[in-house]
Design a protein around this motif. Structure first.
Motif, PDB file in Angstrom:
ATOM      1  N   ASN A  66       0.841  -1.200   0.000  1.00 32.99           N
ATOM      2  CA  ASN A  66       0.000   0.000   0.000  1.00 32.99           C
ATOM      3  C   ASN A  66       0.874   1.246   0.000  1.00 32.99           C
ATOM      4  OD1 ASN A  66       0.571   0.829   2.837  1.00 32.99           O
ATOM      5  ND2 ASN A  66      -0.481  -1.087   3.311  1.00 32.99           N
ATOM      6  N   PHE A  67       0.238   2.364  -0.273  1.00 37.81           N
ATOM      7  CA  PHE A  67       0.968   3.629  -0.365  1.00 37.81           C
ATOM      8  C   PHE A  67       1.541   4.093   0.960  1.00 37.81           C
ATOM      9  CE2 PHE A  67      -0.899   4.585  -4.602  1.00 37.81           C
ATOM     10  CZ  PHE A  67       0.264   5.006  -5.225  1.00 37.81           C
ATOM     11  N   LEU A  68       0.905   3.793   2.071  1.00 37.26           N
ATOM     12  CA  LEU A  68       1.433   4.243   3.359  1.00 37.26           C
ATOM     13  C   LEU A  68       2.743   3.535   3.696  1.00 37.26           C
ATOM     14  CD1 LEU A  68      -1.724   4.669   5.602  1.00 37.26           C
ATOM     15  CD2 LEU A  68      -0.392   6.413   4.437  1.00 37.26           C
ATOM     16  N   GLN A  69       2.768   2.222   3.524  1.00 33.33           N
ATOM     17  CA  GLN A  69       3.988   1.470   3.787  1.00 33.33           C
ATOM     18  C   GLN A  69       5.070   1.862   2.787  1.00 33.33           C
ATOM     19  OE1 GLN A  69       3.250  -2.673   4.612  1.00 33.33           O
ATOM     20  NE2 GLN A  69       5.343  -3.226   4.105  1.00 33.33           N
ATOM     21  N   LEU A  70       4.684   2.088   1.547  1.00 36.02           N
ATOM     22  CA  LEU A  70       5.632   2.532   0.539  1.00 36.02           C
ATOM     23  C   LEU A  70       6.250   3.860   0.955  1.00 36.02           C
ATOM     24  CD1 LEU A  70       5.517   2.423  -3.232  1.00 36.02           C
ATOM     25  CD2 LEU A  70       5.562   4.676  -2.201  1.00 36.02           C
ATOM     26  N   PHE A  71       5.434   4.784   1.466  1.00 30.83           N
ATOM     27  CA  PHE A  71       5.942   6.093   1.862  1.00 30.83           C
ATOM     28  C   PHE A  71       6.915   5.994   3.033  1.00 30.83           C
ATOM     29  CE2 PHE A  71       5.771  10.282   3.907  1.00 30.83           C
ATOM     30  CZ  PHE A  71       6.123  11.072   2.828  1.00 30.83           C
ATOM     31  N   VAL A  72       6.626   5.148   4.004  1.00 31.62           N
ATOM     32  CA  VAL A  72       7.541   4.970   5.139  1.00 31.62           C
ATOM     33  C   VAL A  72       8.892   4.452   4.647  1.00 31.62           C
ATOM     34  CG1 VAL A  72       7.958   3.612   7.229  1.00 31.62           C
ATOM     35  CG2 VAL A  72       5.726   4.680   6.874  1.00 31.62           C
ATOM     36  N   CYS A  73       8.869   3.438   3.795  1.00 32.52           N
ATOM     37  CA  CYS A  73      10.120   2.892   3.256  1.00 32.52           C
ATOM     38  C   CYS A  73      10.821   3.902   2.368  1.00 32.52           C
ATOM     39  CB  CYS A  73       9.850   1.589   2.505  1.00 32.52           C
ATOM     40  SG  CYS A  73       9.324   0.252   3.595  1.00 32.52           S
ATOM     41  N   TRP A  74      10.046   4.687   1.635  1.00 29.93           N
ATOM     42  CA  TRP A  74      10.582   5.753   0.783  1.00 29.93           C
ATOM     43  C   TRP A  74      11.376   6.752   1.619  1.00 29.93           C
ATOM     44  CZ3 TRP A  74      10.104   5.880  -4.459  1.00 29.93           C
ATOM     45  CH2 TRP A  74      10.352   7.065  -5.122  1.00 29.93           C
ATOM     46  N   GLU A  75      10.816   7.118   2.759  1.00 28.60           N
ATOM     47  CA  GLU A  75      11.489   8.069   3.645  1.00 28.60           C
ATOM     48  C   GLU A  75      12.737   7.449   4.284  1.00 28.60           C
ATOM     49  OE1 GLU A  75      10.843  11.426   3.953  1.00 28.60           O
ATOM     50  OE2 GLU A  75       9.603  10.886   2.249  1.00 28.60           O
ATOM     51  N   LEU A  76      12.667   6.168   4.600  1.00 31.37           N
ATOM     52  CA  LEU A  76      13.854   5.483   5.131  1.00 31.37           C
ATOM     53  C   LEU A  76      14.978   5.455   4.102  1.00 31.37           C
ATOM     54  CD1 LEU A  76      12.358   2.490   7.157  1.00 31.37           C
ATOM     55  CD2 LEU A  76      13.751   4.380   8.048  1.00 31.37           C
ATOM     56  N   VAL A  77      14.645   5.251   2.827  1.00 34.23           N
ATOM     57  CA  VAL A  77      15.654   5.295   1.768  1.00 34.23           C
ATOM     58  C   VAL A  77      16.307   6.679   1.741  1.00 34.23           C
ATOM     59  CG1 VAL A  77      15.985   5.293  -0.746  1.00 34.23           C
ATOM     60  CG2 VAL A  77      14.681   3.469   0.321  1.00 34.23           C
ATOM     61  N   GLY A  78      15.489   7.722   1.866  1.00 36.73           N
ATOM     62  CA  GLY A  78      16.031   9.082   1.888  1.00 36.73           C
ATOM     63  C   GLY A  78      16.946   9.321   3.079  1.00 36.73           C
ATOM     64  N   LEU A  79      16.545   8.834   4.242  1.00 43.65           N
ATOM     65  CA  LEU A  79      17.383   8.966   5.426  1.00 43.65           C
ATOM     66  C   LEU A  79      18.713   8.241   5.241  1.00 43.65           C
ATOM     67  CD1 LEU A  79      17.885   9.702   8.434  1.00 43.65           C
ATOM     68  CD2 LEU A  79      16.712   7.561   9.015  1.00 43.65           C
ATOM     69  N   CYS A  80      18.650   7.030   4.712  1.00 46.50           N
ATOM     70  CA  CYS A  80      19.875   6.253   4.499  1.00 46.50           C
ATOM     71  C   CYS A  80      20.781   6.914   3.467  1.00 46.50           C
ATOM     72  CB  CYS A  80      19.538   4.831   4.078  1.00 46.50           C
ATOM     73  SG  CYS A  80      18.731   3.890   5.369  1.00 46.50           S
ATOM     74  N   SER A  81      20.205   7.498   2.433  1.00 40.15           N
ATOM     75  CA  SER A  81      21.008   8.224   1.445  1.00 40.15           C
ATOM     76  C   SER A  81      21.751   9.366   2.129  1.00 40.15           C
ATOM     77  CB  SER A  81      20.126   8.778   0.326  1.00 40.15           C
ATOM     78  OG  SER A  81      19.547   7.744  -0.412  1.00 40.15           O
ATOM     79  N   TYR A  82      21.043  10.095   2.956  1.00 44.56           N
ATOM     80  CA  TYR A  82      21.658  11.189   3.714  1.00 44.56           C
ATOM     81  C   TYR A  82      22.822  10.673   4.572  1.00 44.56           C
ATOM     82  CZ  TYR A  82      22.164  14.349   7.705  1.00 44.56           C
ATOM     83  OH  TYR A  82      22.672  15.142   8.691  1.00 44.56           O
ATOM     84  N   LEU A  83      22.578   9.592   5.307  1.00 43.78           N
ATOM     85  CA  LEU A  83      23.606   9.045   6.198  1.00 43.78           C
ATOM     86  C   LEU A  83      24.814   8.506   5.423  1.00 43.78           C
ATOM     87  CD1 LEU A  83      21.273   7.180   8.715  1.00 43.78           C
ATOM     88  CD2 LEU A  83      22.591   9.276   9.149  1.00 43.78           C
ATOM     89  N   LEU A  84      24.554   7.855   4.296  1.00 40.90           N
ATOM     90  CA  LEU A  84      25.648   7.272   3.517  1.00 40.90           C
ATOM     91  C   LEU A  84      26.440   8.328   2.754  1.00 40.90           C
ATOM     92  CD1 LEU A  84      23.841   4.046   2.301  1.00 40.90           C
ATOM     93  CD2 LEU A  84      25.928   4.115   3.694  1.00 40.90           C
ATOM     94  N   ILE A  85      25.752   9.303   2.169  1.00 42.21           N
ATOM     95  CA  ILE A  85      26.469  10.370   1.460  1.00 42.21           C
ATOM     96  C   ILE A  85      27.333  11.149   2.449  1.00 42.21           C
ATOM     97  CG2 ILE A  85      26.203  12.557   0.203  1.00 42.21           C
ATOM     98  CD1 ILE A  85      23.628  11.282  -1.046  1.00 42.21           C
ATOM     99  N   GLY A  86      26.820  11.349   3.637  1.00 44.82           N
ATOM    100  CA  GLY A  86      27.565  12.078   4.661  1.00 44.82           C
ATOM    101  C   GLY A  86      28.394  11.171   5.556  1.00 44.82           C
TER     102      GLY A  86
END
Length: 189
Positions: A66-86
């Motif tokens: 569903n879209f809600l679970q997709l959005f939570v995982c989507w945001e986690l991907v963004g957080l991980c990108s931030y952590l890995l790039i930095g």
């Protein structure tokens, strides 16, 4: 009934993406062993924590029902990108690149969230199979679907670095090279 449920949706497409994400993440993790062999153990542990969370988030994204679970995982991907790039956060250019990636992708994420809310308002559904049934039955009004689709697409524009939300991707090279490979592969997913 509940507004949304947590679960797993495995169909042909998600199974293929499951294999692809797992294979790429494994290859990047194996390559990272050699590439980051000079890093101190605590930093290496932090790196593998971030990278494992990134892989988990990507797998959650492709298996979301569903879209809600997709959005939570989507945001986690963004957080991980931030952590890995930095990852090398003591280096000012890496810290700036991480923040730039975070906020640029957040612009797209706001669009995605607005699209999800508008779609729910139109259909009263978050679940992909329910939305597919409504679509097949011609029960979704077409008025406003263009705006909803565009808003959802904004999320993809941010994460996959499409114009004009592409400005963060070149700076992502400030992270370790395996991170760049993983993030570039993820943008394709």
């Amino acid at each position: 009934g509940p507004l949304a449920t947590v679960g797993v949706l495995v169909d042909e497409k998600s199974a293929l993406m499951l294999v692809l994400v797992t294979l790429v993440a494994l290859l990047v993790q194996v390559y990272s062993l050699g590439y980051l062999s000079d890093e101190p153990k605590p930093a290496l542990g932090r790196y593998y924590l971030y990278q494992s969370l990134f892989a988990f988030s990507m797998l959650g994204l492709v298996l979301a029902p569903n879209f809600l679970q997709l959005f939570v995982c989507w945001e986690l991907v963004g957080l991980c990108s931030y952590l890995l790039i930095g990852f090398w956060y003591r280096k000012p250019s890496a810290a700036r690149a991480a923040v730039k990636a975070f906020w640029t992708t957040k612009l797209g994420d706001v669009g995605l969230l607005i699209g999800i809310v508008l779609l729910w308002r139109l259909t009263n559904a978050f679940d992909f199979s329910e939305l597919q049934t409504l679509t097949a039955g011609g029960q979704i009004p077409t008025a406003g679907l263009g705006v909803i689709t565009f808003c959802i697409y904004l999320g993809a524009m941010g994460k996959s670095a499409q114009f004009p939300l592409h400005i963060w991707l070149p700076d992502a090279m400030e992270g370790p090279t395996p991170v760049s490979a993983l993030i570039h592969a993820a943008t394709m997913v």
